[in-house]
Design a protein around this motif. Structure first.
Motif, PDB file in Angstrom:
ATOM      1  N   GLU A 141       2.379  -5.542 -12.930  1.00 59.10           N
ATOM      2  CA  GLU A 141       1.322  -6.356 -13.151  1.00 59.10           C
ATOM      3  C   GLU A 141       0.474  -6.272 -12.050  1.00 59.10           C
ATOM      4  O   GLU A 141      -0.837  -6.484 -12.425  1.00 59.10           O
ATOM      5  CB  GLU A 141       1.930  -7.910 -13.300  1.00 59.10           C
ATOM      6  CG  GLU A 141       2.366  -8.191 -14.744  1.00 59.10           C
ATOM      7  CD  GLU A 141       1.348  -8.325 -15.804  1.00 59.10           C
ATOM      8  OE1 GLU A 141       0.113  -8.487 -15.574  1.00 59.10           O
ATOM      9  OE2 GLU A 141       1.886  -8.097 -16.962  1.00 59.10           O
ATOM     10  N   CYS A 142       0.812  -5.995 -10.899  1.00 58.57           N
ATOM     11  CA  CYS A 142       0.003  -5.855  -9.597  1.00 58.57           C
ATOM     12  C   CYS A 142      -0.975  -4.819  -9.947  1.00 58.57           C
ATOM     13  O   CYS A 142      -2.063  -4.754  -9.400  1.00 58.57           O
ATOM     14  CB  CYS A 142       0.682  -5.955  -8.335  1.00 58.57           C
ATOM     15  SG  CYS A 142       2.054  -4.673  -8.496  1.00 58.57           S
ATOM     16  N   ILE A 143      -0.324  -3.800 -10.442  1.00 58.07           N
ATOM     17  CA  ILE A 143      -1.322  -2.433 -10.532  1.00 58.07           C
ATOM     18  C   ILE A 143      -2.257  -2.724 -11.672  1.00 58.07           C
ATOM     19  O   ILE A 143      -3.693  -2.460 -11.412  1.00 58.07           O
ATOM     20  CB  ILE A 143      -0.371  -1.241 -10.755  1.00 58.07           C
ATOM     21  CG1 ILE A 143       0.385  -0.974  -9.799  1.00 58.07           C
ATOM     22  CG2 ILE A 143      -1.104  -0.033 -11.320  1.00 58.07           C
ATOM     23  CD1 ILE A 143       1.665   0.029 -10.006  1.00 58.07           C
ATOM     24  N   LYS A 155      -2.613  -7.828   4.758  1.00 54.82           N
ATOM     25  CA  LYS A 155      -2.096  -6.803   4.073  1.00 54.82           C
ATOM     26  C   LYS A 155      -1.160  -7.682   3.224  1.00 54.82           C
ATOM     27  O   LYS A 155      -0.371  -8.402   3.309  1.00 54.82           O
ATOM     28  CB  LYS A 155      -1.312  -5.765   4.935  1.00 54.82           C
ATOM     29  CG  LYS A 155      -2.073  -4.702   5.779  1.00 54.82           C
ATOM     30  CD  LYS A 155      -1.235  -3.731   6.179  1.00 54.82           C
ATOM     31  CE  LYS A 155      -1.985  -2.778   7.085  1.00 54.82           C
ATOM     32  NZ  LYS A 155      -1.024  -1.907   7.719  1.00 54.82           N
ATOM     33  N   ILE A 156      -0.976  -6.874   2.198  1.00 50.07           N
ATOM     34  CA  ILE A 156       0.054  -7.306   1.099  1.00 50.07           C
ATOM     35  C   ILE A 156       0.998  -6.772   1.210  1.00 50.07           C
ATOM     36  O   ILE A 156       1.221  -5.297   1.047  1.00 50.07           O
ATOM     37  CB  ILE A 156      -0.885  -7.330  -0.418  1.00 50.07           C
ATOM     38  CG1 ILE A 156      -1.929  -8.057  -0.527  1.00 50.07           C
ATOM     39  CG2 ILE A 156       0.310  -7.512  -1.480  1.00 50.07           C
ATOM     40  CD1 ILE A 156      -2.667  -8.214  -2.180  1.00 50.07           C
ATOM     41  N   VAL A 157       2.295  -7.296   1.340  1.00 52.22           N
ATOM     42  CA  VAL A 157       3.713  -6.668   1.476  1.00 52.22           C
ATOM     43  C   VAL A 157       4.439  -7.049   0.241  1.00 52.22           C
ATOM     44  O   VAL A 157       4.480  -8.032  -0.111  1.00 52.22           O
ATOM     45  CB  VAL A 157       4.140  -7.129   2.846  1.00 52.22           C
ATOM     46  CG1 VAL A 157       5.653  -6.899   3.055  1.00 52.22           C
ATOM     47  CG2 VAL A 157       3.286  -7.006   4.101  1.00 52.22           C
ATOM     48  N   ARG A 158       5.204  -6.095  -0.070  1.00 52.53           N
ATOM     49  CA  ARG A 158       5.922  -6.213  -1.311  1.00 52.53           C
ATOM     50  C   ARG A 158       7.376  -6.557  -0.741  1.00 52.53           C
ATOM     51  O   ARG A 158       7.973  -5.597  -0.251  1.00 52.53           O
ATOM     52  CB  ARG A 158       5.923  -5.211  -2.400  1.00 52.53           C
ATOM     53  CG  ARG A 158       6.673  -5.303  -3.488  1.00 52.53           C
ATOM     54  CD  ARG A 158       6.451  -4.350  -4.545  1.00 52.53           C
ATOM     55  NE  ARG A 158       6.678  -2.900  -3.775  1.00 52.53           N
ATOM     56  CZ  ARG A 158       6.424  -1.989  -4.653  1.00 52.53           C
ATOM     57  NH1 ARG A 158       6.526  -2.065  -6.068  1.00 52.53           N
ATOM     58  NH2 ARG A 158       6.544  -0.857  -4.164  1.00 52.53           N
ATOM     59  N   LYS A 186      -1.178 -13.158  -8.624  1.00 54.19           N
ATOM     60  CA  LYS A 186      -0.804 -12.587  -9.975  1.00 54.19           C
ATOM     61  C   LYS A 186       0.521 -12.389 -10.008  1.00 54.19           C
ATOM     62  O   LYS A 186       1.416 -12.994 -11.034  1.00 54.19           O
ATOM     63  CB  LYS A 186      -1.721 -11.375 -10.229  1.00 54.19           C
ATOM     64  CG  LYS A 186      -2.912 -11.474 -10.751  1.00 54.19           C
ATOM     65  CD  LYS A 186      -3.174 -11.846 -12.117  1.00 54.19           C
ATOM     66  CE  LYS A 186      -4.533 -12.046 -12.573  1.00 54.19           C
ATOM     67  NZ  LYS A 186      -4.578 -12.491 -14.028  1.00 54.19           N
ATOM     68  N   CYS A 187       1.289 -11.710  -9.126  1.00 54.40           N
ATOM     69  CA  CYS A 187       2.782 -11.511  -9.108  1.00 54.40           C
ATOM     70  C   CYS A 187       3.396 -12.728  -9.082  1.00 54.40           C
ATOM     71  O   CYS A 187       4.378 -12.985  -9.961  1.00 54.40           O
ATOM     72  CB  CYS A 187       3.106 -10.729  -7.709  1.00 54.40           C
ATOM     73  SG  CYS A 187       4.851 -10.578  -7.654  1.00 54.40           S
ATOM     74  N   LYS A 199       3.491 -11.181  -0.687  1.00 53.67           N
ATOM     75  CA  LYS A 199       2.887 -12.031   0.049  1.00 53.67           C
ATOM     76  C   LYS A 199       2.041 -11.241   1.127  1.00 53.67           C
ATOM     77  O   LYS A 199       1.899 -10.147   1.462  1.00 53.67           O
ATOM     78  CB  LYS A 199       3.906 -12.887   1.025  1.00 53.67           C
ATOM     79  CG  LYS A 199       4.933 -11.874   1.945  1.00 53.67           C
ATOM     80  CD  LYS A 199       5.651 -12.676   2.439  1.00 53.67           C
ATOM     81  CE  LYS A 199       6.379 -11.901   3.588  1.00 53.67           C
ATOM     82  NZ  LYS A 199       7.469 -12.553   4.297  1.00 53.67           N
ATOM     83  N   LYS A 200       1.066 -12.260   1.790  1.00 54.27           N
ATOM     84  CA  LYS A 200       0.021 -11.643   2.650  1.00 54.27           C
ATOM     85  C   LYS A 200       0.627 -11.687   4.290  1.00 54.27           C
ATOM     86  O   LYS A 200       1.185 -12.669   4.674  1.00 54.27           O
ATOM     87  CB  LYS A 200      -1.291 -12.459   2.864  1.00 54.27           C
ATOM     88  CG  LYS A 200      -2.182 -12.011   1.590  1.00 54.27           C
ATOM     89  CD  LYS A 200      -3.410 -12.631   1.640  1.00 54.27           C
ATOM     90  CE  LYS A 200      -4.066 -12.660   0.354  1.00 54.27           C
ATOM     91  NZ  LYS A 200      -5.121 -13.819   0.332  1.00 54.27           N
ATOM     92  N   GLU A 201       0.623 -10.549   4.803  1.00 54.97           N
ATOM     93  CA  GLU A 201       0.927 -10.602   6.297  1.00 54.97           C
ATOM     94  C   GLU A 201      -0.198  -9.713   7.239  1.00 54.97           C
ATOM     95  O   GLU A 201      -0.505  -8.562   6.757  1.00 54.97           O
ATOM     96  CB  GLU A 201       2.535  -9.775   6.377  1.00 54.97           C
ATOM     97  CG  GLU A 201       3.437 -10.670   6.377  1.00 54.97           C
ATOM     98  CD  GLU A 201       4.818  -9.810   6.392  1.00 54.97           C
ATOM     99  OE1 GLU A 201       5.800 -10.292   6.113  1.00 54.97           O
ATOM    100  OE2 GLU A 201       4.668  -8.715   7.044  1.00 54.97           O
TER     101      GLU A 201
END
Ligand code: SF4
Length: 146
Positions: free
Chosen positions: A35-37, A22-25, A7-8, A17-19
């Motif tokens: 938008e993510c919220i 987990k999603i890391v910003r 989405k972002c 991104k995924k790490e």
């Protein structure tokens, strides 16, 4: 179902991104569009019930020397933002050079002349910030200066 990272990526800046599952910003990429919220399928990411504002300053347009605005104040209440705007007008009245640019001197030029610390002193005069608020120590603008 969309992953927040997608989405972002599609709707905004590609700051997620995924790490390790987990999603890391990446904070330097995030423009806080929300938008993510709005699109979080499990509502894990939410907004605080209290409204906070971010004040970015000194952005300017122009063919010769556009300048990106920089974060000046993070997580401020509305009352403080209004006081700062009133203080900014006082600062401009004190320092604007009416002979420069046909009396249309831009704010960023005024701050260049007086220095950021003088601007900051005027802008925060009498402003009581929440504990959560963060003020930039200094701001270094890039780009051509006249
Ligand atoms: S708020 Fe930041 S992380 Fe979320 S969608 Fe916008 S740019 Fe991406």
């Amino acid at each position: 179902m969309w992953c927040l990272c997608e989405k972002c990526e599609v709707l905004s800046m590609g700051a997620l991104k995924k790490e390790n599952y987990k999603i890391v910003r990446a904070h330097y990429k995030c423009i806080r569009c929300g938008e993510c919220i709005l699109n979080c399928p499990t509502s894990v990411w939410t907004r605080d019930s209290k409204k906070y504002h971010i004040l970015a300053i000194m952005g300017s347009t122009g063919k010769k020397n556009p300048r990106l605005a920089e974060d000046f104040l993070l997580w401020s209440c509305e009352e403080s933002i209004i006081k700062i705007i009133i203080n900014t007008y006082k600062y401009v009245i004190e320092y604007i050079d009416l002979n420069a640019l046909g009396g249309k001197e831009h704010m960023d030029y005024i701050v260049d002349r007086t220095g950021f610390m003088e601007f900051k002193k005027w802008d925060l005069d009498g402003v009581e910030l929440d504990d959560i608020a963060k003020v930039s120590e200094n701001i270094y603008w890039s780009g051509i200066r006249y």
